[in-house]
Design a protein around this motif. Structure first.
Motif, PDB file in Angstrom:
ATOM      1  N   LEU A  74       0.814  -1.212   0.000  1.00  0.00           N
ATOM      2  CA  LEU A  74       0.000   0.000   0.000  1.00  0.00           C
ATOM      3  C   LEU A  74       0.845   1.259   0.000  1.00  0.00           C
ATOM      4  CD1 LEU A  74      -2.804  -1.033   2.507  1.00  0.00           C
ATOM      5  CD2 LEU A  74      -2.950  -0.887   0.019  1.00  0.00           C
ATOM      6  N   ASP A  75       2.041   1.180   0.603  1.00  0.00           N
ATOM      7  CA  ASP A  75       2.913   2.353   0.620  1.00  0.00           C
ATOM      8  C   ASP A  75       3.383   2.731  -0.771  1.00  0.00           C
ATOM      9  OD1 ASP A  75       2.669   2.564   3.334  1.00  0.00           O
ATOM     10  OD2 ASP A  75       4.509   1.438   3.788  1.00  0.00           O
ATOM     11  N   ALA A  76       3.408   1.754  -1.690  1.00  0.00           N
ATOM     12  CA  ALA A  76       3.866   2.014  -3.059  1.00  0.00           C
ATOM     13  C   ALA A  76       2.744   2.484  -3.971  1.00  0.00           C
ATOM     14  CB  ALA A  76       4.511   0.756  -3.647  1.00  0.00           C
ATOM     15  N   VAL A  77       1.497   2.516  -3.467  1.00  0.00           N
ATOM     16  CA  VAL A  77       0.341   2.919  -4.267  1.00  0.00           C
ATOM     17  C   VAL A  77       0.024   4.381  -3.989  1.00  0.00           C
ATOM     18  CG1 VAL A  77      -2.102   2.503  -4.745  1.00  0.00           C
ATOM     19  CG2 VAL A  77      -0.585   0.578  -4.225  1.00  0.00           C
TER      20      VAL A  77
END
Length: 542
Positions: free
Chosen positions: A112-115
């Motif tokens: 989720l941190d990469a989205v």
């Protein structure tokens, strides 16, 4: 029963039966109209308007759709084949249960941190608010009346029509619609306004073309065809866009074909002349508009001294006054071109130049308007009657008449002189006499059979008003239509056009069925038919 009675009365060919015939036709037309609307919704043929007896087409499309969607058997995950309805339902249910059952991954945080975050805190708070009946009503009335039927088979039309009765009981909110434009990626072209899902096809074609021509070197490439089961999955890959491949440092209008172009790129570039012909630059800061090569004036400019190729419209604007530099204008162009340029306001200098489509009032590119431009480029005098070239609005007047579609088509053919009259058939070397069979005196031209023939004059005698004062001398039918447009009101013109179709219809019954209708029956049938069509057309719009 009603159809049989109508046929019996029609065969009697008596003016005393005209009222009963009109009543029967109205009742039959109403029944057929409701049947047609029903079959139009069944195959979801929302692209085609009901009318002009399209029921057979809708029925065929529904049969084709049912056959196409029919599942005769299904294979389970173990390879077993199942054909009964219960087995097919069980296999499908198990498949989707497994598909949408979460696997409970443990490390979701790093993913989720990469989205990129699309739903802001304000959006999230709005979604958590209690919905109101007003919001639900707005969402419902944005839906197409014939789309998205519910489990009970009811389409949005039912709820829109009777919202004041059922609205309170069926209120359910779809608030996500208000924020969809901000959370949809540009790569999801099927959900982006003014984009097509076929855009992805052209990108895929371009990828394959590039790979086919890139077979040298040690590092190879391959294509993997994926069966994406989950609608919410997304596969990422580095993909080509056309600008980076063919015109990285210029615009599409100035792009060149390039080396080893793909078929799609060749096709896109071939259509560029249409954009050139139908568009004009709207002046902003003038930096993008090349003075000599771009279309930015209502007429081609006439130069006194040819300017440099890279000279732009920006060079003609005084940097201090932000107005046209008259000295440069009169040193570059002839007087007429200068006067045209000076009438163009410079109100958008804080914005960039933009290309505007000039072929319709909304300045919005449409396939229809582009098609007309393409026809003019290919053949300037395409499919035009010799007398219609001076009256370009004639065809627009015909297509805007509130008459059945077949009447508009008939009127266009009659004004174009291409109805299959005996004269026209004789010109096409059909072995047939040119004389009118109804009067046996004159050559059967379009204007003769529809206006001059005694058979037609007996019908027109029932038409009250200005038409009685019109001469029945031989004339071109296109000229006759233009004359009627000037003399008659719009309602009278629509009656005149419909009656002309019925005269042609009655003429064909004489030729092919040997049945001659009474002139009064022809006229009254035409007027009644038009009234029923306009009434049903108005009810459908409401």
């Amino acid at each position: 029963m009603m159809q049989a009675e109508l046929e019996d009365l029609s065969l009697q060919n008596s003016a005393n039966n005209a009222q009963r015939i009109s009543t029967l036709k109205s009742e039959i037309n109403a029944i057929l109209h409701h049947e047609e609307l029903f079959w139009r919704q069944r195959p979801r043929s929302i692209w085609l308007q009901a009318g002009d007896k399209n029921t057979k087409l809708f029925h065929q499309r529904e049969s084709q759709r049912s056959w196409k969607n029919h599942i005769s058997g299904i294979q389970d995950t173990d390879g077993g084949w199942h054909t009964s309805d219960e087995q097919i339902a069980h296999v499908a249910e198990q498949y989707f249960k497994e598909l949408f059952t979460p696997t409970n991954p443990t490390d979701m945080g790093s993913v989720l941190d990469a989205v990129d975050r699309r739903v802001t805190l304000d959006m999230n708070n709005a979604l958590l608010q209690k919905y109101t009946p007003d919001e639900v009503r707005r969402a419902l009335f944005q839906m197409h009346p014939s789309k998205s039927p519910g489990p009970d088979g009811m389409s949005p039309f039912f709820f829109q029509k009777y919202w004041n009765i059922v609205g309170f009981d069926v209120t359910k909110a779809i608030l996500l619609k208000t924020i969809l434009p901000t959370i949809i990626s540009e790569a999801q072209s099927a959900f982006v306004p003014n984009r097509l899902i076929t855009d992805n096809t052209t990108v895929a074609y371009e990828l394959l073309h590039r790979m086919r021509n890139n077979r040298n070197g040690k590092v190879g490439q391959m294509v993997v065809k994926l069966d994406i089961s989950k609608a919410y999955d997304r596969v990422e890959w580095g993909f080509l866009v056309y600008k980076a491949r063919y015109f990285p440092n210029t615009s599409f209008l100035d792009a060149e074909l390039g080396n080893n172009p793909s078929f799609v790129w060749c096709s896109l570039l071939a259509a560029r002349d249409i954009i050139y012909a139908g568009s004009r630059w709207q002046i902003g800061d003038g930096r993008k508009i090349h003075m000599a090569t771009h279309n930015w004036l209502p007429h081609p400019p006439v130069f006194i001294n040819p300017p440099p190729v890279n000279m732009t419209v920006h060079d003609l604007i005084n940097g201090e006054s932000k107005q046209w530099d008259r000295g440069k204008l009169f040193a570059t162009f002839d007087r007429r071109t200068c006067e045209t340029i000076l009438t163009m306001p410079l109100n958008h200098q804080t914005t960039q130049d933009r290309l505007v489509w000039m072929e319709n009032k909304t300045h919005t590119f449409t396939v229809r308007s582009a098609y007309q431009v393409a026809l003019c480029l290919q053949q300037p005098n395409h499919a035009e009657h010799s007398l219609a070239q001076a009256q370009g609005n004639t065809w627009k007047r015909i297509w805007k008449l509130n008459v059945p579609p077949k009447v508009r088509t008939f009127l266009w053919r009659a004004c174009s002189g291409c109805l299959p009259t005996r004269q026209n058939l004789h010109k096409k070397r059909v072995k047939i006499e040119e004389h009118c069979e109804l009067c046996a005196h004159q050559t059967e031209t379009v204007s003769h059979v529809l206006w001059e023939c005694p058979f037609a004059r007996n019908v027109w005698a029932s038409f009250k008003g200005s038409i009685q004062k019109c001469s029945n001398e031989p004339t071109d039918f296109l000229f006759l239509f233009q004359k009627m447009w000037q003399k008659l009101s719009l309602g009278e013109l629509e009656k005149w056009a419909t009656t002309a179709w019925w005269i042609w219809h009655a003429r064909n019954k004489v030729y092919f069925e040997r049945v001659q209708l009474h002139p009064k029956v022809i006229f009254e049938s035409a007027i009644k038919w038009l009234e029923v069509y306009q009434r049903l057309n108005e009810a459908q719009r409401v």
